[in-house]
Design an enzyme around this catalytic site. Structure first.
Site, PDB file in Angstrom:
ATOM      1  CD  GLU A 171      10.458  -3.807  -6.446  1.00 50.39           C
ATOM      2  OE1 GLU A 171       9.909  -4.574  -7.259  1.00 50.39           O
ATOM      3  OE2 GLU A 171       9.828  -2.984  -5.741  1.00 50.39           O
ATOM      4  NE  ARG A 220       1.419  -1.777  -5.775  1.00 48.75           N
ATOM      5  CZ  ARG A 220       1.962  -0.586  -5.978  1.00 48.75           C
ATOM      6  NH1 ARG A 220       1.174   0.450  -6.291  1.00 48.75           N
ATOM      7  NH2 ARG A 220       3.253  -0.407  -5.903  1.00 48.75           N
ATOM      8  CG  HIS A 232       2.698  -4.412  -3.107  1.00 50.33           C
ATOM      9  ND1 HIS A 232       3.830  -3.752  -3.517  1.00 50.33           N
ATOM     10  CD2 HIS A 232       2.026  -3.543  -2.294  1.00 50.33           C
ATOM     11  CE1 HIS A 232       3.864  -2.536  -2.976  1.00 50.33           C
ATOM     12  NE2 HIS A 232       2.784  -2.392  -2.238  1.00 50.33           N
ATOM     13  CB  ALA A 233      -2.471  -8.939  -3.441  1.00 52.80           C
ATOM     14  NE  ARG A 234       0.647  -5.031  -9.054  1.00 49.62           N
ATOM     15  CZ  ARG A 234       0.197  -3.843  -9.434  1.00 49.62           C
ATOM     16  NH1 ARG A 234      -1.060  -3.716  -9.821  1.00 49.62           N
ATOM     17  NH2 ARG A 234       0.998  -2.783  -9.427  1.00 49.62           N
ATOM     18  CD  GLU A 235       5.031  -6.788  -5.583  1.00 49.32           C
ATOM     19  OE1 GLU A 235       5.742  -7.127  -4.614  1.00 49.32           O
ATOM     20  OE2 GLU A 235       4.859  -5.606  -5.928  1.00 49.32           O
ATOM     21  CG  ASN A 290       6.122  -1.277   0.946  1.00 48.93           C
ATOM     22  OD1 ASN A 290       6.576  -1.323   2.085  1.00 48.93           O
ATOM     23  ND2 ASN A 290       6.889  -1.076  -0.123  1.00 48.93           N
ATOM     24  NE  ARG A 291       3.554   3.496  -2.124  1.00 49.58           N
ATOM     25  CZ  ARG A 291       4.205   2.425  -2.574  1.00 49.58           C
ATOM     26  NH1 ARG A 291       4.690   1.523  -1.725  1.00 49.58           N
ATOM     27  NH2 ARG A 291       4.398   2.250  -3.875  1.00 49.58           N
TER      28      ARG A 291
END
Length: 355
Positions: A307, A162, A107-110, A178-179
């Site tokens: 997480e 994201r 996920h890009a924003r993480e 991730n889906r």
């Protein structure tokens, strides 16, 4: 008499040289590599890397520790960025070792997750002696940036972005990596099929080059009998999750999964002072297409999503902790990863038939 003394001195020097070479070999580190250790690249934890900066760091590190590292191209994104993994060994050349596969930034924003992944690389490579037991019978394959297109878009245009950046038509962009894995794909909630929202699972399983790259590494490890532990780094739930996500039924080896997740959560909590949970995600909320479930379904007996915490002193910084906290947060994460790896290696040791 003088000749005898000179001869003895020469023999003593030779013995010292042989001892040094043997110790270097035992640690999988060449003499030249040891002398370069302090001259090698230094991980910058004072700021977030660009994707190009990450590649430069990994490239320089691989040159400095060439006996133990291999940098591999594993795919190309829609915007033509190269996807890379770094394989870390102890350099002893033994065949048939098992493997731990760690990925970050699906996920890009993480933004914290690639920092933590690069920090794990540094611990295994630069701080090798301290972590040599993690590489004795195992290799580590680390993909610190699964989604570089989305990450750079998040860095430069839309911080909350994201997904990746593949076009979906009607001026809609991006698939949730991730889906997109082939495990109960497209199931869970209505938004997962909407190409204009951040939950979109893609047009079909593995429609995206990023998920295909991760899949191919997974399959290579499983087919070779090496894949034991998969770790996906995410933020910001402050939890360690284990399969399944797509259903509420427990995994076959749920006791081991829960124990290792608990060990990881407690290690991070003890280091950070932030409360961490450990649980099967799908008990209360389930959906398909995750890398966590896919890895477990194809043969990784241990599969987890960490997480990560962006919290300090009761203040949550969402996906973007301030840069002065990056080193501490990455170190907290490493303590959890290390504790989980130690227990996983204990459960799945390298058998004599593999040596």
């Amino acid at each position: 008499m003088l000749l005898r003394v000179n001869t003895l001195c020469a023999l003593w020097a030779l013995l010292l040289s042989i001892t040094f070479v043997n110790r270097s070999s035992a640690f999988g580190v060449s003499r030249g590599e040891r002398s370069r250790r302090h001259a090698g690249p230094t991980l910058d934890t004072d700021d977030y890397y660009s994707y190009e900066g990450m590649l430069e760091y990994l490239g320089d590190l691989t040159k400095a520790y060439s006996q133990r590292l291999k940098l591999s191209d594993v795919g190309t994104t829609y915007e033509n960025r190269t996807l890379k993994t770094i394989t870390i060994s102890n350099g002893d050349g033994r065949k048939g070792k098992k493997a731990i596969f760690l990925v970050a930034a699906e996920h890009a924003r993480e933004w914290l997750t690639p920092v933590a992944a690069l920090y794990a690389v540094e611990q295994l490579v630069v701080n090798f002696e301290e972590n040599a037991h993690l590489l004795k019978d195992y290799d580590w394959i680390i993909m610190p940036m699964v989604n570089p297109d989305g990450y750079m878009y998040s860095r430069s245009i839309d911080k909350k972005w994201r997904n990746n950046r593949s076009p979906n038509g009607n001026n809609c962009f991006g698939t949730n990596i991730n889906r997109n894995y082939d495990i109960d794909w497209g199931q869970g909630y209505p938004e997962i099929t909407d190409p204009c929202v951040e939950h979109y699972a893609g047009s079909k399983p593995f429609s995206e080059p990023e998920s295909r790259a991760v899949r191919d590494v997974m399959l290579e490890l499983v087919n070779a009998g090496k894949g034991v532990m998969f770790l996906g780094l995410h933020s910001r739930h402050k939890s360690v999750f284990y399969p399944w996500v797509y259903q509420s039924e427990p995994a076959d080896n749920v006791k081991k999964l829960k124990e290792i997740a608990k060990i990881g959560a407690e290690a991070i909590e003890n280091a950070s002072g932030v409360t961490f949970t450990y649980e099967q995600y799908g008990v209360d909320d389930n959906f398909g297409g995750t890398s966590l479930d896919y890895a477990y379904s194809i043969g990784f007996p241990l599969s987890f999503a960490l997480e990560l915490s962006g919290e300090r002193g009761g203040i949550s910084f969402d996906f973007w902790p301030p840069t002065n906290l990056l080193k501490d947060l990455a170190d907290d994460t490493w303590k959890g990863i290390r504790a989980m790896a130690e227990k996983g290696i204990e459960y799945y040791p390298l058998t004599s038939t593999n040596e």
